[in-house]
Write a protein that holds these residues in place. Sequence first.
Motif, mmCIF file in Angstrom:
data_model
loop_
_atom_site.group_PDB
_atom_site.id
_atom_site.type_symbol
_atom_site.label_atom_id
_atom_site.label_comp_id
_atom_site.label_asym_id
_atom_site.label_seq_id
_atom_site.Cartn_x
_atom_site.Cartn_y
_atom_site.Cartn_z
ATOM 1 N N VAL A 131 0.832 -1.202 0.000
ATOM 2 C CA VAL A 131 0.000 0.000 0.000
ATOM 3 C C VAL A 131 0.869 1.257 0.000
ATOM 4 O O VAL A 131 1.655 1.467 0.931
ATOM 5 C CB VAL A 131 -0.922 0.024 1.235
ATOM 6 C CG1 VAL A 131 -1.953 1.140 1.105
ATOM 7 C CG2 VAL A 131 -1.619 -1.322 1.423
ATOM 8 N N PRO A 132 0.734 2.108 -1.022
ATOM 9 C CA PRO A 132 1.474 3.372 -0.995
ATOM 10 C C PRO A 132 0.807 4.351 -0.038
ATOM 11 O O PRO A 132 -0.359 4.188 0.341
ATOM 12 C CB PRO A 132 1.359 3.863 -2.444
ATOM 13 C CG PRO A 132 0.044 3.299 -2.915
ATOM 14 C CD PRO A 132 -0.094 1.966 -2.235
ATOM 15 N N ARG A 142 -2.352 4.798 8.183
ATOM 16 C CA ARG A 142 -1.845 5.280 6.897
ATOM 17 C C ARG A 142 -2.401 6.665 6.610
ATOM 18 O O ARG A 142 -3.613 6.877 6.690
ATOM 19 C CB ARG A 142 -2.273 4.315 5.776
ATOM 20 C CG ARG A 142 -1.999 4.815 4.368
ATOM 21 C CD ARG A 142 -2.467 3.788 3.338
ATOM 22 N NE ARG A 142 -2.372 4.310 1.988
ATOM 23 C CZ ARG A 142 -3.340 4.928 1.335
ATOM 24 N NH1 ARG A 142 -4.528 5.097 1.924
ATOM 25 N NH2 ARG A 142 -3.167 5.380 0.115
ATOM 26 N N LEU A 143 -1.520 7.588 6.278
ATOM 27 C CA LEU A 143 -1.925 8.903 5.792
ATOM 28 C C LEU A 143 -1.837 8.853 4.274
ATOM 29 O O LEU A 143 -0.729 8.808 3.715
ATOM 30 C CB LEU A 143 -1.009 9.998 6.357
ATOM 31 C CG LEU A 143 -1.320 11.431 5.922
ATOM 32 C CD1 LEU A 143 -2.686 11.869 6.441
ATOM 33 C CD2 LEU A 143 -0.237 12.390 6.422
ATOM 34 N N GLY A 144 -2.992 8.804 3.612
ATOM 35 C CA GLY A 144 -3.013 8.699 2.157
ATOM 36 C C GLY A 144 -3.069 10.058 1.485
ATOM 37 O O GLY A 144 -2.746 11.089 2.094
ATOM 38 N N TYR A 145 -3.550 10.053 0.258
ATOM 39 C CA TYR A 145 -3.584 11.286 -0.531
ATOM 40 C C TYR A 145 -4.945 11.984 -0.472
ATOM 41 O O TYR A 145 -5.134 13.009 -1.095
ATOM 42 C CB TYR A 145 -3.216 10.981 -1.982
ATOM 43 C CG TYR A 145 -1.788 10.514 -2.129
ATOM 44 C CD1 TYR A 145 -0.746 11.419 -2.310
ATOM 45 C CD2 TYR A 145 -1.466 9.156 -2.053
ATOM 46 C CE1 TYR A 145 0.564 10.997 -2.419
ATOM 47 C CE2 TYR A 145 -0.164 8.721 -2.162
ATOM 48 C CZ TYR A 145 0.853 9.643 -2.350
ATOM 49 O OH TYR A 145 2.156 9.206 -2.443
ATOM 50 N N VAL A 164 0.720 -4.267 3.578
ATOM 51 C CA VAL A 164 2.104 -3.856 3.818
ATOM 52 C C VAL A 164 2.313 -2.426 3.315
ATOM 53 O O VAL A 164 2.233 -2.169 2.109
ATOM 54 C CB VAL A 164 3.101 -4.808 3.127
ATOM 55 C CG1 VAL A 164 4.537 -4.369 3.407
ATOM 56 C CG2 VAL A 164 2.875 -6.250 3.577
ATOM 57 N N GLY A 165 2.549 -1.505 4.215
ATOM 58 C CA GLY A 165 2.872 -0.147 3.820
ATOM 59 C C GLY A 165 4.356 -0.016 3.533
ATOM 60 O O GLY A 165 5.172 -0.798 4.030
ATOM 61 N N ARG A 184 -5.961 0.144 8.676
ATOM 62 C CA ARG A 184 -4.543 0.185 9.007
ATOM 63 C C ARG A 184 -3.774 -0.916 8.289
ATOM 64 O O ARG A 184 -4.345 -1.926 7.875
ATOM 65 C CB ARG A 184 -4.358 0.036 10.521
ATOM 66 C CG ARG A 184 -5.064 1.122 11.317
ATOM 67 C CD ARG A 184 -4.708 1.063 12.778
ATOM 68 N NE ARG A 184 -5.429 2.090 13.524
ATOM 69 C CZ ARG A 184 -5.025 2.588 14.685
ATOM 70 N NH1 ARG A 184 -3.905 2.153 15.242
ATOM 71 N NH2 ARG A 184 -5.725 3.518 15.302
ATOM 72 N N VAL A 185 -2.481 -0.704 8.143
ATOM 73 C CA VAL A 185 -1.624 -1.740 7.561
ATOM 74 C C VAL A 185 -1.116 -2.646 8.674
ATOM 75 O O VAL A 185 -1.075 -2.270 9.851
ATOM 76 C CB VAL A 185 -0.448 -1.128 6.768
ATOM 77 C CG1 VAL A 185 -0.963 -0.340 5.576
ATOM 78 C CG2 VAL A 185 0.443 -0.262 7.655
#
Length: 201
Positions: A131-132, A142-145, A164-165, A184-185
Amino acid sequence: MAQDKRALRQHYLRLREAVTTDQRKAWNRALARHLTDFLTELAGRAAAPPTVAGYVAHRGEPDVAEALSAVAQKGWTVVYPKTNKAERTLTFFKANPSDTKAFEPGPFGILEPVAAEDAAVPGEEIDIVIVPGVAFSRDGVRLGYGGGYFDRWFADVNTHAVRVGVAWNLLLADDLPSAAHDVRVHDVVTEAGVVRCRPSR
């Protein structure tokens, strides 16, 4: 919380953009080694070669192409997301990580697999999702876009995939804001190694 996330996103994007080319190359090499080893460890628990979902790095993201090529050579199936901007959804398709002709720019300029819609890989067949993100916390937030594509996919698809981050160490926070719908990752791989997060959801 939205304002907090927006400010944090800008902060971590500035940190990422400030990384020099030489430093990025060195970190990419180190991260690829750790990621390949970790994916191989995860595969050791499977009865057959796994299917792993990856991504093509964009705007200075950690580059996972080397690790994906390594596991593809072991006989793994590698899939990548295609974005439906109108419906705000992701669909995954097989692609050879070493074949540049297998990809084309998607609606956000990110390279996506060239594939027919009827060739989609069902989510329940994916064993691991890389996961990006802009940043991750040590407990798996995770802080995404801001688009919510991955959170929506995880919520909508019947998958038990390991999440998996990947991030540079400087993008790894002790704490990040999280909403109830944020997925969450399980682990984060950096150039320094693997952080085991193991969230409850």
